[in-house]
Each structure stands twice: as structure tokens, then as C-alpha cells.
Design an enzyme around this catalytic site. Structure first.
Site, mmCIF file in Angstrom:
data_model
loop_
_atom_site.group_PDB
_atom_site.id
_atom_site.type_symbol
_atom_site.label_atom_id
_atom_site.label_comp_id
_atom_site.label_asym_id
_atom_site.label_seq_id
_atom_site.Cartn_x
_atom_site.Cartn_y
_atom_site.Cartn_z
ATOM 1 N N HIS A 235 33.915 16.795 -17.934
ATOM 2 C CA HIS A 235 33.619 17.733 -16.844
ATOM 3 C C HIS A 235 32.726 18.848 -17.371
ATOM 4 O O HIS A 235 32.992 19.373 -18.441
ATOM 5 C CB HIS A 235 34.912 18.329 -16.298
ATOM 6 C CG HIS A 235 34.655 19.360 -15.232
ATOM 7 N ND1 HIS A 235 34.283 19.013 -13.957
ATOM 8 C CD2 HIS A 235 34.678 20.728 -15.283
ATOM 9 C CE1 HIS A 235 34.106 20.120 -13.245
ATOM 10 N NE2 HIS A 235 34.322 21.171 -14.025
ATOM 11 N N LYS B 28 7.484 4.381 -15.495
ATOM 12 C CA LYS B 28 8.465 5.456 -15.704
ATOM 13 C C LYS B 28 7.802 6.697 -16.298
ATOM 14 O O LYS B 28 8.207 7.825 -16.026
ATOM 15 C CB LYS B 28 9.604 4.982 -16.610
ATOM 16 C CG LYS B 28 10.778 4.433 -15.827
ATOM 17 C CD LYS B 28 10.612 3.022 -15.333
ATOM 18 C CE LYS B 28 10.404 2.794 -13.912
ATOM 19 N NZ LYS B 28 10.197 1.404 -13.526
ATOM 20 N N GLY C 19 9.059 -2.832 -1.489
ATOM 21 C CA GLY C 19 10.003 -3.240 -2.523
ATOM 22 C C GLY C 19 10.009 -2.210 -3.639
ATOM 23 O O GLY C 19 9.657 -1.036 -3.432
ATOM 24 N N GLU D 262 5.747 -2.667 5.604
ATOM 25 C CA GLU D 262 6.703 -3.694 5.166
ATOM 26 C C GLU D 262 6.850 -4.759 6.251
ATOM 27 O O GLU D 262 7.050 -4.438 7.420
ATOM 28 C CB GLU D 262 8.054 -3.029 4.851
ATOM 29 C CG GLU D 262 9.237 -3.955 4.722
ATOM 30 C CD GLU D 262 9.117 -4.955 3.580
ATOM 31 O OE1 GLU D 262 8.732 -4.568 2.470
ATOM 32 O OE2 GLU D 262 9.395 -6.158 3.810
HETATM 33 P P1 FAD Z 1 6.131 -10.401 -19.339
HETATM 34 O O1 FAD Z 1 6.614 -9.032 -19.609
HETATM 35 O O2 FAD Z 1 5.228 -10.597 -18.182
HETATM 36 O O3 FAD Z 1 5.428 -10.882 -20.674
HETATM 37 C C1 FAD Z 1 4.739 -12.072 -20.756
HETATM 38 C C2 FAD Z 1 3.748 -11.984 -21.892
HETATM 39 O O4 FAD Z 1 3.277 -13.266 -22.178
HETATM 40 C C3 FAD Z 1 2.530 -11.120 -21.593
HETATM 41 O O5 FAD Z 1 2.262 -10.270 -22.663
HETATM 42 C C4 FAD Z 1 1.413 -12.130 -21.414
HETATM 43 O O6 FAD Z 1 0.144 -11.645 -21.798
HETATM 44 C C5 FAD Z 1 1.873 -13.210 -22.385
HETATM 45 N N1 FAD Z 1 1.344 -14.547 -22.105
HETATM 46 C C6 FAD Z 1 1.336 -15.210 -20.933
HETATM 47 N N2 FAD Z 1 0.831 -16.450 -21.100
HETATM 48 C C7 FAD Z 1 0.516 -16.552 -22.411
HETATM 49 C C8 FAD Z 1 -0.022 -17.594 -23.207
HETATM 50 N N3 FAD Z 1 -0.311 -18.794 -22.710
HETATM 51 N N4 FAD Z 1 -0.223 -17.339 -24.522
HETATM 52 C C9 FAD Z 1 0.087 -16.133 -25.067
HETATM 53 N N5 FAD Z 1 0.600 -15.133 -24.362
HETATM 54 C C10 FAD Z 1 0.832 -15.339 -23.053
HETATM 55 N N6 FAD Z 1 11.844 -4.484 -14.850
HETATM 56 C C11 FAD Z 1 12.915 -3.729 -15.165
HETATM 57 O O7 FAD Z 1 13.922 -4.286 -15.603
HETATM 58 N N7 FAD Z 1 12.895 -2.365 -15.064
HETATM 59 C C12 FAD Z 1 11.816 -1.706 -14.592
HETATM 60 O O8 FAD Z 1 11.823 -0.484 -14.502
HETATM 61 C C13 FAD Z 1 10.677 -2.463 -14.220
HETATM 62 N N8 FAD Z 1 9.570 -1.849 -13.769
HETATM 63 C C14 FAD Z 1 8.482 -2.595 -13.431
HETATM 64 C C15 FAD Z 1 7.382 -1.946 -12.919
HETATM 65 C C16 FAD Z 1 6.263 -2.665 -12.556
HETATM 66 C C17 FAD Z 1 5.067 -1.943 -12.014
HETATM 67 C C18 FAD Z 1 6.251 -4.082 -12.738
HETATM 68 C C19 FAD Z 1 5.033 -4.880 -12.399
HETATM 69 C C20 FAD Z 1 7.349 -4.732 -13.245
HETATM 70 C C21 FAD Z 1 8.484 -3.995 -13.578
HETATM 71 N N9 FAD Z 1 9.633 -4.624 -14.073
HETATM 72 C C22 FAD Z 1 10.734 -3.868 -14.374
HETATM 73 C C23 FAD Z 1 9.697 -6.079 -14.267
HETATM 74 C C24 FAD Z 1 9.461 -6.424 -15.740
HETATM 75 O O9 FAD Z 1 8.224 -5.898 -16.154
HETATM 76 C C25 FAD Z 1 9.495 -7.924 -15.939
HETATM 77 O O10 FAD Z 1 10.684 -8.456 -15.402
HETATM 78 C C26 FAD Z 1 9.442 -8.269 -17.422
HETATM 79 O O11 FAD Z 1 8.270 -7.764 -18.011
HETATM 80 C C27 FAD Z 1 9.495 -9.779 -17.628
HETATM 81 O O12 FAD Z 1 9.440 -10.049 -18.986
HETATM 82 P P2 FAD Z 1 8.859 -11.445 -19.551
HETATM 83 O O13 FAD Z 1 9.011 -11.364 -21.007
HETATM 84 O O14 FAD Z 1 9.464 -12.542 -18.810
HETATM 85 O O15 FAD Z 1 7.322 -11.432 -19.127
HETATM 86 P P1 NAI Z 2 9.606 -6.840 -4.321
HETATM 87 O O1 NAI Z 2 10.066 -8.225 -4.196
HETATM 88 O O2 NAI Z 2 10.526 -5.804 -4.869
HETATM 89 O O3 NAI Z 2 9.149 -6.306 -2.888
HETATM 90 C C1 NAI Z 2 8.140 -6.916 -2.164
HETATM 91 C C2 NAI Z 2 8.223 -6.423 -0.730
HETATM 92 O O4 NAI Z 2 7.039 -6.843 -0.056
HETATM 93 C C3 NAI Z 2 9.400 -7.022 0.028
HETATM 94 O O5 NAI Z 2 10.098 -5.996 0.692
HETATM 95 C C4 NAI Z 2 8.745 -8.012 0.980
HETATM 96 O O6 NAI Z 2 9.451 -8.173 2.187
HETATM 97 C C5 NAI Z 2 7.402 -7.340 1.218
HETATM 98 N N1 NAI Z 2 6.350 -8.252 1.645
HETATM 99 C C6 NAI Z 2 6.088 -9.519 1.215
HETATM 100 N N2 NAI Z 2 5.002 -10.017 1.827
HETATM 101 C C7 NAI Z 2 4.543 -9.044 2.660
HETATM 102 C C8 NAI Z 2 3.451 -8.956 3.559
HETATM 103 N N3 NAI Z 2 2.602 -9.970 3.714
HETATM 104 N N4 NAI Z 2 3.281 -7.817 4.253
HETATM 105 C C9 NAI Z 2 4.129 -6.768 4.105
HETATM 106 N N5 NAI Z 2 5.193 -6.804 3.257
HETATM 107 C C10 NAI Z 2 5.403 -7.923 2.545
HETATM 108 O O7 NAI Z 2 8.244 -6.930 -5.150
HETATM 109 P P2 NAI Z 2 7.379 -5.830 -5.898
HETATM 110 O O8 NAI Z 2 7.663 -4.471 -5.395
HETATM 111 O O9 NAI Z 2 6.003 -6.367 -5.864
HETATM 112 O O10 NAI Z 2 7.924 -5.908 -7.367
HETATM 113 C C11 NAI Z 2 7.929 -7.158 -8.046
HETATM 114 C C12 NAI Z 2 9.108 -7.263 -8.931
HETATM 115 O O11 NAI Z 2 8.925 -6.465 -10.098
HETATM 116 C C13 NAI Z 2 10.414 -6.759 -8.331
HETATM 117 O O12 NAI Z 2 11.037 -7.709 -7.510
HETATM 118 C C14 NAI Z 2 11.212 -6.497 -9.537
HETATM 119 O O13 NAI Z 2 11.775 -7.699 -9.967
HETATM 120 C C15 NAI Z 2 10.183 -6.025 -10.534
HETATM 121 N N6 NAI Z 2 10.203 -4.571 -10.608
HETATM 122 C C16 NAI Z 2 11.335 -3.949 -11.024
HETATM 123 C C17 NAI Z 2 11.404 -2.580 -11.096
HETATM 124 C C18 NAI Z 2 12.672 -1.941 -11.506
HETATM 125 O O14 NAI Z 2 13.539 -2.642 -11.995
HETATM 126 N N7 NAI Z 2 12.819 -0.634 -11.362
HETATM 127 C C19 NAI Z 2 10.265 -1.735 -10.768
HETATM 128 C C20 NAI Z 2 9.131 -2.491 -10.288
HETATM 129 C C21 NAI Z 2 9.121 -3.848 -10.252
#
Ligand code: FAD
Ligand code: NAI
Length: 475
Positions: A454, A58, A192, A213
Site C-alpha cells: 500500500h 512504445k 485494432g 473500422e
Molecule cells: P518478426 O518479428 O516479424 O521477425 C521475423 C524476422 O525474420 C524479421 O527480422 C525478418 O526480416 C526475418 N526474415 C523473414 N524472412 C526471412 C528470410 N527468408 N531470411 C532471413 N530472414 C528473414 N507484439 C507484442 O507482443 N507487444 C507489442 O507491444 C507489439 N507491438 C507491435 C506494434 C506494431 C506496430 C506491430 C506491427 C507489431 C507489434 N507486435 C507487438 C507484434 C510483434 O511485433 C510480433 O508478434 C512479433 O514481432 C513476431 O515475432 P516473429 O519472431 O514471429 O517475427
Molecule cells: P488487428 O487485427 O489488431 O486490427 C485490425 C482491425 O482492422 C480489426 O478491428 C478489423 O476489423 C479491422 N479491419 C479489417 N479490414 C478492414 C477494412 N477493410 N476496413 C476497415 N477496418 C478493417 O490488426 P493491427 O492493428 O493491424 O495489428 C496487427 C497485429 O499486430 C495485432 O493483431 C497484434 O497481434 C499485433 N500488435 C500487437 C500490439 C500489442 O500487443 N500491444 C500492438 C500492435 C500490434
């Protein structure tokens, strides 16, 4: 003598750190173990979300949107700037600063709530009398014990076979958030959430972005009307999105990456890019947890098996967030963390999976809660739909951002709101009203009767509610 806790939380992401804080608030003696390291090797709690997910993405979306506005929209307001340039290194440094503020914030919250933080990897040693022994492998190694354990170890980016992440040319979300200079050509596999958000960032900064995709439909989880509008807008913005492709080979060379694929027409195509982001979903992470030591059950995807209340197969062991079933969203992880802490305290923690909002932070933003129109049709539910375009909203016109609409789906008989779908400015904020309405089982008429300020974008939600009854006032 090992330290003994009531609750040991493994993982300090949104699921884990929130569970730890709530458990401490409820009077438990709590430890939270997290292994994430910052660039200096120090603790960086907050997990994927804080370090390489929600927060940094973000930050970059904001910076790149400012750049796009300065380049393309300021002139409409009478502002002339001369040539606008982007210092990518500074943008990345600002993003790192935002991440650090969040890491430090969580460490402060641990102190404030008397949660004992351990920096290192937590793994099961054995079930012990009345609880579990957990090894913490950090700067030193020690074994602590917890009467109850919450696992919140999150997820990792899914690898595409034959396209190993080197985070230089082939990037996961991690590398995609720290590219040193805008690539001329960027490829993205997977349209995605990550593909669209990160594709938008680098497109705004000048990269030529191609998204490949596999599925023939775009944004299949979103409402069809929203997905159709989004594809139109993103394509107009310059994102090249190819659906229905099959990747055959990815070659990582010195000069960049070459992707061979078959397109929807069955033609063999080759795409050469400077960088390739692979965003094809995420896999639950239990690396290093040593689940076998205690017989913790995983499913075939590697997710920890839990019941509706996040109980694992082991007494006193819970799991929340990305490492269990359900959407991989930070707010879902947090809600589960709170609910588990409350259940441990004998309370009735609850997560309503029907009202978890989804947001995609592109421009326009996309947000929804509840059922899509195609889901209602498939389930044979009789519904009414009301839609209102931002084009007819005064605040959107003043902002200069009139793309998209609000759509409300309500039960044909009872008028109860079943789903709300928004594409447009600040959809991420507007969706909160819809979540609240659904949580309170509101009818469309309830929203239609509520006074909205508004001029505000939220008037579009009220108008969409009026549209359910075919009585919009401004359209
Ligand atoms: P995580 O956030 O993955 O945290 C797990 C933690 O556990 C990590 O710090 C890891 O190092 C630690 N850990 C793992 N194993 C061990 C161990 N054995 N011992 C000690 N520590 C350990 N979600 C949204 O809702 N809004 C968004 O805008 C959004 N944007 C995203 C953008 C990207 C690029 C990505 C990749 C994900 C995004 N997500 C978003 C998804 C979101 O980040 C995850 O759903 C969320 O972080 C999950 O939380 P969690 O606590 O389950 O795991
Ligand atoms: P995603 O599940 O959102 O999208 C993956 C996409 O890749 C799908 O459209 C799928 O059909 C496609 N795909 C899978 N295999 C493929 C292949 N071999 N070739 C071409 N396309 C293929 O997963 P993404 O974008 O990796 O994000 C992971 C997760 O992280 C999300 O599902 C979401 O839960 C979380 N996330 C949430 C955000 C938010 O809330 N704003 C922002 C970013 C991530």
C-alpha cells in the site's frame, strides 16, 4: 566446405533469436539468419518487434505521453512550463536510438551464447542427408546446413486492395513510426491494436485523428465492459472512431489521401487526410523462404502449418511466431521459440495458450488474460464477476490517473480465476499478477488473501478479487 550446424534458425525476431539462444544454451551448435537491414545497410536483428513494432511504438507512445502530460496535466501538480513544443524529428531520432540499442543487444547476446549470425536471406535449397541445406543470400552467397531448422520469418502488414503502401501518404506500421512532422489530419483504417496505439501517438501530438473500422463492434476481442469504457475514454480524448464502415475507394494524391466510404447509416462519406495509416491486420511471411524446394506445407492464409508443438510437415523442421497460427504477439513467439528449442533437446517445452496476456499500450492501458465475460456466457460457464474502479484506489488518485477498473471472472463453483480484464494505469504491468495466478490455477480468494503493498495500483486487483465474493473493503 559448407558450414554445418545442429540447428539453423531462419528469422531473427523474438521467435527466432530467442529460439537460437535457448538452443545454444542447451548445447546445440546454432546459426541464426536474419535479413533486416538498418539505414546503413547493416544487420538489425529483432524483427518486426524491434525495428517497426513493439519497441519503436512504445518509444513514441512514451514521448507523446510526456508531451500530453506537459501540456495538460503538469499544471495540476503546480508545474508551469510556458508553451510546450514538440520536435518530431528529435522524437523519431530518440526512437531510432532505442531500436539500435535493442539491435545491438541481440548481436551481443548471439556472441555471448555462441550463436553464429548470418546477415542475409535464408531459403531452402534441398533436404540433405540428415537435415537441410539453406542458402544465405547476403553480402556474399553461401550454403549452410542444419540437422534441424526453426522457421521464424514473421509477418507483414496486410494491404488494403486499392490502397498500396507508399510509406509517404499511405502508411503501414513502418511508415507510421517515422512520420517527419505531425500531420494535421490523420486517417486510420482499422481500430485494432496498431490503429489505437498509433492513432493515440499522433492525436497526442496534435493531429485530428479519424479511425474507420469495418466491424460494428469496438475491440471485439476484449471484454465488453472494457471495450465500452475504452470507446468512451478514447472518444473523450478526441479520437474520432467510426464503426461499421465500408471503404469504397482510397485515392492517393499529391496533397494527401481521400477515403470514400459508406458509414454505418449507409451514407456515402468522403474523408480527406494528410496521411493514412492502414492497420487491418498482418499476414504470415514466407517470401523468399522457398518452401516448395522441400515441400513445406502452408495453409490457405500463407501460414506455415504446424501441430500444437510447432512441428511442420517436414521432419526436423519447426516454425514459430507470427508465421504460424495463434495470436501475433512477441511474447507468444518467444514462448514458442523456447519450447521448440527444449523439445529439440528432448525436454518437454510447453506453451499455455490460455494464459497469453494481451496488452494495448494506449492511455489508459488495456490488458487481459483468459476468458471474457461474453465468452463465458457463450460457453455456458457459470461464473462470478468482481470489479474494482481505480477511482477508489489511493495510488491512482495520487498519480492523477483514476480511469478504468480491474475485473476478475471466477468459476461460480470452484472460484478458479477464468479471466482478468484491466483498463487503467499500468495495466501492462498489473496483468502479470493475473497471468501468474491463472498459471497456478489460483482462486479469486487466493489473490484476496495475498498481502499487496500500500499504496499500489495492484491493490485494485486484490479488491477486484474481494469483489468476486462481494466484500470489497475500499469501495
Ligand atoms: P518478426 O518479428 O516479424 O521477425 C521475423 C524476422 O525474420 C524479421 O527480422 C525478418 O526480416 C526475418 N526474415 C523473414 N524472412 C526471412 C528470410 N527468408 N531470411 C532471413 N530472414 C528473414 N507484439 C507484442 O507482443 N507487444 C507489442 O507491444 C507489439 N507491438 C507491435 C506494434 C506494431 C506496430 C506491430 C506491427 C507489431 C507489434 N507486435 C507487438 C507484434 C510483434 O511485433 C510480433 O508478434 C512479433 O514481432 C513476431 O515475432 P516473429 O519472431 O514471429 O517475427
Ligand atoms: P488487428 O487485427 O489488431 O486490427 C485490425 C482491425 O482492422 C480489426 O478491428 C478489423 O476489423 C479491422 N479491419 C479489417 N479490414 C478492414 C477494412 N477493410 N476496413 C476497415 N477496418 C478493417 O490488426 P493491427 O492493428 O493491424 O495489428 C496487427 C497485429 O499486430 C495485432 O493483431 C497484434 O497481434 C499485433 N500488435 C500487437 C500490439 C500489442 O500487443 N500491444 C500492438 C500492435 C500490434
Amino acid at each position: 566446405m559448407s558450414q554445418a550446424f545442429d540447428v539453423v534458425v531462419i528469422g531473427g525476431g523474438p521467435g527466432g533469436y530467442i529460439a537460437a539462444i535457448r538452443a545454444a544454451q542447451l548445447g546445440f551448435k546454432v546459426a541464426c539468419i536474419d535479413e533486416w537491414k538498418n539505414a546503413a545497410g547493416g544487420p538489425a536483428p529483432g524483427g518486426t518487434c524491434t525495428n517497426v513494432g513493439c519497441i519503436p511504438s512504445k518509444a513514441l507512445l512514451q514521448s507523446s505521453e510526456h508531451f500530453e502530460h506537459a501540456n495538460h496535466h503538469f499544471a495540476d501538480h503546480g508545474i508551469s512550463t510556458g508553451k510546450v513544443t514538440m520536435d518530431v524529428a528529435k522524437m523519431i531520432a530518440r526512437k531510432d536510438g532505442v531500436v539500435k540499442q535493442n539491435n545491438d543487444g541481440i548481436l551481443y547476446l548471439f556472441k555471448k551464447n555462441k550463436v553464429t549470425f548470418f546477415h542475409g536471406r535464408g531459403s531452402f535449397v534441398a533436404a540433405a542427408e540428415g537435415g537441410y541445406q539453406i542458402k544465405v543470400a547476403g553480402a556474399a552467397e553461401e550454403v549452410i546446413s542444419g540437422k534441424q531448422v526453426v522457421i521464424a520469418t514473421g509477418s507483414n502488414a496486410r494491404q488494403l486492395p486499392g490502397a498500396e503502401f507508399d510509406e509517404v501518404n499511405i502508411l503501414s506500421n513502418d511508415g507510421a513510426l517515422r512520420v517527419g512532422a505531425t500531420p494535421k489530419k490523420l486517417g486510420v483504417i482499422g481500430s485494432g491494436v496498431i490503429g489505437l496505439e498509433m492513432g493515440s501517438v499522433w492525436r497526442r501530438l496534435g493531429a485530428e485523428v479519424t479511425i474507420l473500422e469495418a466491424l460494428p463492434t469496438f475491440l471485439g476481442a476484449a471484454d465488453e465492459g472494457v471495450a465500452k469504457e475504452a470507446l468512451k475514454v478514447f472518444t473523450k480524448q478526441g479520437l474520432k472512431i467510426e464503426l461499421g464502415v465500408k471503404i469504397s475507394e482510397v485515392k492517393n494524391g499529391k496533397k494527401g489521401v481521400s477515403v470514400a466510404y459508406t458509414n454505418a447509416k449507409g451514407e456515402a462519406v468522403s474523408l480527406d487526410v494528410d496521411k493514412l495509416i492502414v492497420s487491418i491486420g498482418r499476414v504470415p511471411n514466407t517470401i523468399g523462404l522457398n518452401p516448395d524446394a522441400v515441400g513445406l506445407k502452408l495453409d490457405e492464409r500463407g501460414a506455415i502449418v504446424v501441430d500444437d508443438e510447432c512441428r511442420t510437415n517436414l521432419p526436423g523442421v519447426w516454425a514459430v511466431g507470427d508465421v504460424v497460427r495463434g495470436p501475433m504477439l512477441a511474447h507468444k513467439a518467444e514462448e514458442e521459440g523456447v519450447a521448440v528449442a527444449e523439445r529439440m533437446a528432448g525436454q518437454h517445452g510447453h506453451v499455455n495458450f490460455n494464459t497469453i496476456p494481451w496488452v494495448i499500450y494506449t492511455s489508459p492501458e488495456i490488458a487481459w488474460v483468459g476468458k471474457t465475460e461474453q465468452q463465458l456466457k457463450a460457453e455456458g460457464v457459470a461464473y462470478k464477476a468482481g470489479q474494482f474502479p481505480f477511482l477508489a484506489n489511493g495510488r491512482a488518485r495520487a498519480l492523477g490517473d483514476t480511469t478504468g477498473f480491474v475485473k476478475i471472472l471466477a468459476d461460480a463453483k470452484t472460484d478458479e480465476i477464468l479471466g482478468v480484464h484491466i483498463i487503467g494505469p499500468m495495466a501492462s504491468e498489473l496483468i502479470a499478477e493475473a497471468v501468474m495466478a491463472m498459471e497456478f490455477k489460483a482462486s479469486a480468494e487466493d489473490i484476496a488473501r495475498i498481502c499487496h503493498a500500500h499504496p499500489s495500483l495492484s491493490e485494485s486487483t486484490k479488491e477486484a478479487a474481494l469483489a468476486v465474493d462481494k466484500r470489497t473493503l475500499n469501495f
